[in-house]
Design a protein around this motif. Structure first.
Motif, PDB file in Angstrom:
ATOM      1  N   GLU A  25       1.838  -5.086  -7.370  1.00  0.00           N
ATOM      2  CA  GLU A  25       2.436  -4.814  -6.049  1.00  0.00           C
ATOM      3  C   GLU A  25       2.414  -6.062  -5.187  1.00  0.00           C
ATOM      4  O   GLU A  25       3.394  -6.376  -4.506  1.00  0.00           O
ATOM      5  N   PHE A  26       1.328  -6.793  -5.213  1.00  0.00           N
ATOM      6  CA  PHE A  26       1.221  -8.027  -4.447  1.00  0.00           C
ATOM      7  C   PHE A  26       2.313  -9.008  -4.875  1.00  0.00           C
ATOM      8  O   PHE A  26       3.018  -9.585  -4.034  1.00  0.00           O
ATOM      9  N   THR A  27       2.479  -9.179  -6.185  1.00  0.00           N
ATOM     10  CA  THR A  27       3.504 -10.077  -6.721  1.00  0.00           C
ATOM     11  C   THR A  27       4.895  -9.606  -6.323  1.00  0.00           C
ATOM     12  O   THR A  27       5.747 -10.405  -5.918  1.00  0.00           O
ATOM     13  N   HIS A  28       5.132  -8.295  -6.422  1.00  0.00           N
ATOM     14  CA  HIS A  28       6.433  -7.731  -6.030  1.00  0.00           C
ATOM     15  C   HIS A  28       6.748  -8.074  -4.576  1.00  0.00           C
ATOM     16  O   HIS A  28       7.865  -8.492  -4.256  1.00  0.00           O
ATOM     17  N   GLN A  29       5.772  -7.907  -3.683  1.00  0.00           N
ATOM     18  CA  GLN A  29       5.992  -8.199  -2.262  1.00  0.00           C
ATOM     19  C   GLN A  29       6.315  -9.677  -2.055  1.00  0.00           C
ATOM     20  O   GLN A  29       7.220 -10.012  -1.282  1.00  0.00           O
ATOM     21  N   CYS A  30       5.591 -10.555  -2.745  1.00  0.00           N
ATOM     22  CA  CYS A  30       5.835 -12.000  -2.608  1.00  0.00           C
ATOM     23  C   CYS A  30       7.239 -12.358  -3.077  1.00  0.00           C
ATOM     24  O   CYS A  30       7.946 -13.117  -2.406  1.00  0.00           O
ATOM     25  N   ILE A  31       7.642 -11.824  -4.228  1.00  0.00           N
ATOM     26  CA  ILE A  31       8.960 -12.145  -4.769  1.00  0.00           C
ATOM     27  C   ILE A  31      10.066 -11.542  -3.902  1.00  0.00           C
ATOM     28  O   ILE A  31      11.062 -12.196  -3.615  1.00  0.00           O
ATOM     29  N   GLU A  32       9.872 -10.314  -3.477  1.00  0.00           N
ATOM     30  CA  GLU A  32      10.911  -9.611  -2.717  1.00  0.00           C
ATOM     31  C   GLU A  32      11.088 -10.161  -1.295  1.00  0.00           C
ATOM     32  O   GLU A  32      12.199 -10.306  -0.822  1.00  0.00           O
ATOM     33  N   PHE A  33       9.971 -10.449  -0.618  1.00  0.00           N
ATOM     34  CA  PHE A  33      10.046 -10.791   0.803  1.00  0.00           C
ATOM     35  C   PHE A  33       9.606 -12.208   1.148  1.00  0.00           C
ATOM     36  O   PHE A  33       9.747 -12.640   2.284  1.00  0.00           O
ATOM     37  N   GLY A  34       9.003 -12.923   0.191  1.00  0.00           N
ATOM     38  CA  GLY A  34       8.536 -14.270   0.479  1.00  0.00           C
ATOM     39  C   GLY A  34       7.235 -14.289   1.241  1.00  0.00           C
ATOM     40  O   GLY A  34       6.780 -15.339   1.698  1.00  0.00           O
ATOM     41  N   ARG A  35       6.618 -13.162   1.374  1.00  0.00           N
ATOM     42  CA  ARG A  35       5.345 -13.020   2.071  1.00  0.00           C
ATOM     43  C   ARG A  35       4.827 -11.620   1.805  1.00  0.00           C
ATOM     44  O   ARG A  35       5.511 -10.811   1.200  1.00  0.00           O
ATOM     45  N   ILE A  36       3.637 -11.330   2.266  1.00  0.00           N
ATOM     46  CA  ILE A  36       3.139  -9.956   2.133  1.00  0.00           C
ATOM     47  C   ILE A  36       2.959  -9.344   3.512  1.00  0.00           C
ATOM     48  O   ILE A  36       2.712 -10.035   4.490  1.00  0.00           O
ATOM     49  N   GLU A  37       3.129  -8.067   3.549  1.00  0.00           N
ATOM     50  CA  GLU A  37       2.819  -7.262   4.732  1.00  0.00           C
ATOM     51  C   GLU A  37       1.747  -6.307   4.238  1.00  0.00           C
ATOM     52  O   GLU A  37       1.983  -5.503   3.333  1.00  0.00           O
ATOM     53  N   ASP A  38       0.556  -6.418   4.799  1.00  0.00           N
ATOM     54  CA  ASP A  38      -0.605  -5.675   4.298  1.00  0.00           C
ATOM     55  C   ASP A  38      -0.342  -4.189   4.100  1.00  0.00           C
ATOM     56  O   ASP A  38      -0.707  -3.620   3.068  1.00  0.00           O
ATOM     57  N   THR A  39       0.292  -3.564   5.080  1.00  0.00           N
ATOM     58  CA  THR A  39       0.552  -2.133   4.989  1.00  0.00           C
ATOM     59  C   THR A  39       1.454  -1.817   3.807  1.00  0.00           C
ATOM     60  O   THR A  39       1.191  -0.871   3.046  1.00  0.00           O
ATOM     61  N   GLU A  40       2.479  -2.616   3.605  1.00  0.00           N
ATOM     62  CA  GLU A  40       3.406  -2.391   2.490  1.00  0.00           C
ATOM     63  C   GLU A  40       2.703  -2.573   1.145  1.00  0.00           C
ATOM     64  O   GLU A  40       2.965  -1.838   0.195  1.00  0.00           O
ATOM     65  N   VAL A  41       1.834  -3.573   1.062  1.00  0.00           N
ATOM     66  CA  VAL A  41       1.098  -3.796  -0.189  1.00  0.00           C
ATOM     67  C   VAL A  41       0.219  -2.591  -0.488  1.00  0.00           C
ATOM     68  O   VAL A  41       0.184  -2.100  -1.627  1.00  0.00           O
ATOM     69  N   MET A  42      -0.480  -2.100   0.512  1.00  0.00           N
ATOM     70  CA  MET A  42      -1.374  -0.954   0.281  1.00  0.00           C
ATOM     71  C   MET A  42      -0.587   0.297  -0.088  1.00  0.00           C
ATOM     72  O   MET A  42      -0.961   1.021  -1.014  1.00  0.00           O
ATOM     73  N   VAL A  43       0.514   0.576   0.604  1.00  0.00           N
ATOM     74  CA  VAL A  43       1.325   1.755   0.290  1.00  0.00           C
ATOM     75  C   VAL A  43       1.880   1.643  -1.127  1.00  0.00           C
ATOM     76  O   VAL A  43       1.810   2.589  -1.917  1.00  0.00           O
TER      77      VAL A  43
END
Length: 111
Positions: A25-43
């Motif tokens: 999930e962390f990798t997906h967020q980085c690739i998709e958005f170029g950064r992470i949003e903590d809430t999105e990673v946890m969800v």
């Protein structure tokens, strides 16, 4: 050791661990958005891991957080949940990064 565990999971020898679900999930967020949003990673992690989205510790954390955090910061956090931030000019970079990750996985399977 972690690489061996991932290899075993990818080859169906063991079930995915919670750590792997989080890493994915962390990798997906980085690739998709170029950064992470903590809430999105946890969800996303909870969904991947088959865990409920509402958990007692999260509710308690939220209560304590809202008690002590300035209103402006709470508003900013809430806006980030509603309007998912994305790094400017990220689109092509995310695509290239996704291709690289895919190539590395394929190389690991064949090597």
């Amino acid at each position: 050791m972690k690489a061996t565990a991932h290899w075993m999971e990818e080859n169906g020898l063991t079930p995915k661990t919670l750590s792997t679900h989080f890493d994915e999930e962390f990798t997906h967020q980085c690739i998709e958005f170029g950064r992470i949003e903590d809430t999105e990673v946890m969800v996303g992690f909870f969904k991947r891991a088959g865990q409920p989205l509402v958990q007692a510790w999260i509710v308690e954390f939220g209560k304590r957080l809202t008690k002590h955090m300035p209103l402006g910061q709470l508003t900013k956090m809430g806006m980030n949940v509603v309007f998912r931030p994305k790094t400017k000019s990220w689109g092509k970079t995310g695509e290239v990064l996704a291709e690289y990750v895919k190539a590395q996985k394929e190389a690991a399977h064949h090597g």
